[in-house]
Design a protein around this motif. Sequence first.
Motif, short mmCIF file in Angstrom:
data_model
loop_
_atom_site.label_atom_id
_atom_site.label_comp_id
_atom_site.label_asym_id
_atom_site.label_seq_id
_atom_site.Cartn_x
_atom_site.Cartn_y
_atom_site.Cartn_z
N ARG A 296 0.87 -1.18 0.00
CA ARG A 296 0.00 0.00 0.00
C ARG A 296 0.90 1.22 0.00
NH1 ARG A 296 -2.30 -3.39 3.61
NH2 ARG A 296 -4.31 -4.26 2.95
N SER A 490 -0.04 8.34 -11.25
CA SER A 490 -1.26 7.73 -10.73
C SER A 490 -0.88 6.54 -9.85
CB SER A 490 -2.14 7.34 -11.92
OG SER A 490 -2.33 5.97 -11.99
N GLN A 492 -2.26 3.62 -7.21
CA GLN A 492 -3.42 2.93 -6.63
C GLN A 492 -3.26 2.86 -5.12
OE1 GLN A 492 -3.74 -0.98 -8.31
NE2 GLN A 492 -3.28 -0.22 -10.36
N SER A 493 -4.33 2.55 -4.45
CA SER A 493 -4.21 2.49 -2.99
C SER A 493 -3.47 1.23 -2.55
CB SER A 493 -5.58 2.56 -2.33
OG SER A 493 -6.36 1.51 -2.83
N SER A 494 -3.56 0.15 -3.34
CA SER A 494 -2.79 -1.04 -2.97
C SER A 494 -2.43 -1.86 -4.21
CB SER A 494 -3.57 -1.89 -1.98
OG SER A 494 -4.66 -2.48 -2.64
N TYR A 495 -1.37 -2.61 -4.08
CA TYR A 495 -0.90 -3.48 -5.16
C TYR A 495 -0.59 -4.85 -4.54
CZ TYR A 495 0.15 0.89 -7.69
OH TYR A 495 0.08 2.10 -8.30
#
Length: 724
Positions: A296, A490, A492-495
């Motif tokens: 995250r 950009s 993301q909130s988590s990977y």
Amino acid sequence: MAPKIPGAVHDILDVGLRFTYRDLSTDTFPKHSPIHFHDKHLDENYILKRVISLPGTKLLTELLDFANELLESVEEFPKNPFPVITIHSRSASNEDLNADTVARYYQESISEGCCWLASHLSLHSKATRWCNDLSWKQVDGLEPRSLPLHKARMERRLAEDHFVSRKWSLVLSRNSPSNVSKDYLTSDEQKTWRYLSDCSQRTQLAVWEIFSCTVASDHLFESIRKYARKSTEGRPEFPWKRPDTKEFRIQHPPYARYSDATQTPWTLPDESLSPGALQRSRTSGPQSPTQPTVIRPLDSLNRGNIEIEDSPSNISVWVEDYLQRAWARAVDLDATFLILHRGTTEMICIRHRESQTLFVSEIIDTSVNYYGKLQTAVYAAIVKDQAQRQEMWEKRHLPKAGMTEKKRSFNHVEPDVELNNSHMRKRRRSSSLSLKTARDAPSTNLTLKERCRKLDLAIVVLNYSLHRSSIPSIFIRRKFDGRDLLAPLSVQSSYPLESCLRIDVRSRIGGGASGHAHRGMMYIGSDNEHFQDVVVKVGRDDYSRQSMRHELQIYEYLARAKVQSVPHCYGLFEDIESKHSPYILVTSYAGKSLADLQKKEYIANNGTVTVPKIQHPNFLRGLAEIHAAGIHHRDLRPPNIVIDKNGKVSIIDFDIARLYVTGRQRKHERKRMVKLLSGQEVDYDRTSFRGGDYCDDCSPGTYHAASQWDSEEEELVRARSEPP
Ligand SMILES: Nc1ncnc2c1ncn2[C@@H]1O[C@H](COP(=O)(O)OP(=O)(O)OP(=O)(O)O)[C@@H](O)[C@H]1O
């Protein structure tokens, strides 16, 4: 009976620097922290833990006593006259006292005399002639090449160089006292020489950080003094900068450091060195790394918004950052003395290895009339300390029967002894990639390339030289928005970990104007079996972001044109922690450069290499392919042409390439390639200089006036109107 000290020697001992201090405006305050991306990944074992103030004049008194002892130990000074040393005095009223001016003034006015004297006193006090084996000078001062720099970058460089110059050091100027017979050496001196015999002429014996003589550096010195005093009282651990990625913690087994000398002319406060004074984080055994399964980035960085604030505009100077940089440099050279000098004042710092503590003197006024003696004492103490530590090291590493004598390399901070048998570990040499190479990896390579392209988050660790990340940095892929501009970052909130690239940077393979190139391995997710052998170019500063973005654009263009004679580009990534952190550009490793393959010839013969004529078509085909795709390289040189183990030629480094090429430029670049392969020298590609210049590539000594080369706009029109 004490010898009669010659007048010329007195002149050196009693000299003080004579600067007329001038208040400079605050525009000389550096605008950036000196800490770079790499510094955040320094090995935990090698980072500064504490700064302790050495109050009062104790250190100075001890050093001056040491100089007196040395002077008294001389039975007789040489009869022949002391070399003429001019003591300059400098009025700074109408001169810019930047870091280099200050360093040169110190060099001209005092260091030469002190080198002669310290050399005589500590290395061959019985010699009947004056001989000098020490030299205080700028080491590695020259940039490998001075490309025309981007204006803003130039300004920033100038601002930084203006404030601090880091390349000055004390070095042994000869390998042996060539002018002094052994009979003239006392047994102590013979011993010192024996232990210094491994020092090359480039071995730096101590670190000097020379600052401009400005309000900013005055403020910095005062702040260092206050900081050291405060931290002596509270004993907090030094706040080393690490990446902010919170969920990872990679534990590395500790190892021993080189020892500190035990018989020194200076004393450090005992209580600061006692084991309890420092909570050393020595772990009892190897621990598995903490590696979360979901990454995250925003949470782990604890940031609600990735539009991170720029550094505040009212920055003055960062005490911790400058101390950290200086400490790291001292560790790199394994130096005990670290001297901060700014013309009118100076601070002598002593690095204590065992406790990873920097002891800082009070601020010394350089105009005092014992300053020359103090500097002579410092030089002599540096030499003694170096010899004593080498003696200790050799005693602990007696050569085994049948083996040749083992010598510690002065230039490496390689730990010598493992602390704990249960996890014996020699620090890995940076250049060796001990895991399987990409060639050994199973045939999933192609898919891996394809998979990599889709993955946006890269977890980067450094694992070479002094760097051994305990916390990785998180990088996010940057992409073009279709209009040749980078799309907004950009995140993301988590990977999931399985969708992340992991890049393990293993060695540095080159450095140039825009950054440092490293070799490393790239994995996906938790898979440790399959990897790509990659080159990671880390930008030198924020301005390098522009050239890396440009290079990515060229690589993408070449990939679309299916050009084979270039490395595969895995992408451009940005460290999300700071707006100013550099990009990294990741490409496949395409082999060794011509400059590396023929290193000796390249260095000895002014940057030339020779390739058998029969192989020239290989290289010219590669270039023709690039030209056919409409790319003008503009920087063909031996370091930018690489060959892999199978003989495949690739051309690299497209940071100043252009997306169009005229017929004339193609011919020009072809000629340049032939010339370069035939062992002839090539200078900067003159087509880069629209102002006109000599161009030896076309015909030796021909001057192209400005008008003879097209302007960028004209070039573009011409290139578009010509068949490829
Ligand atoms: N893909 C690659 N494969 C193999 N070696 C590489 C690769 N990329 C870079 N290198 C090595 O790293 C060195 C520096 O890389 P590069 O020229 O791209 O950096 P740079 O900062 O632009 O340098 P310069 O300012 O000299 O042009 C090269 O000379 C080469 O030896």
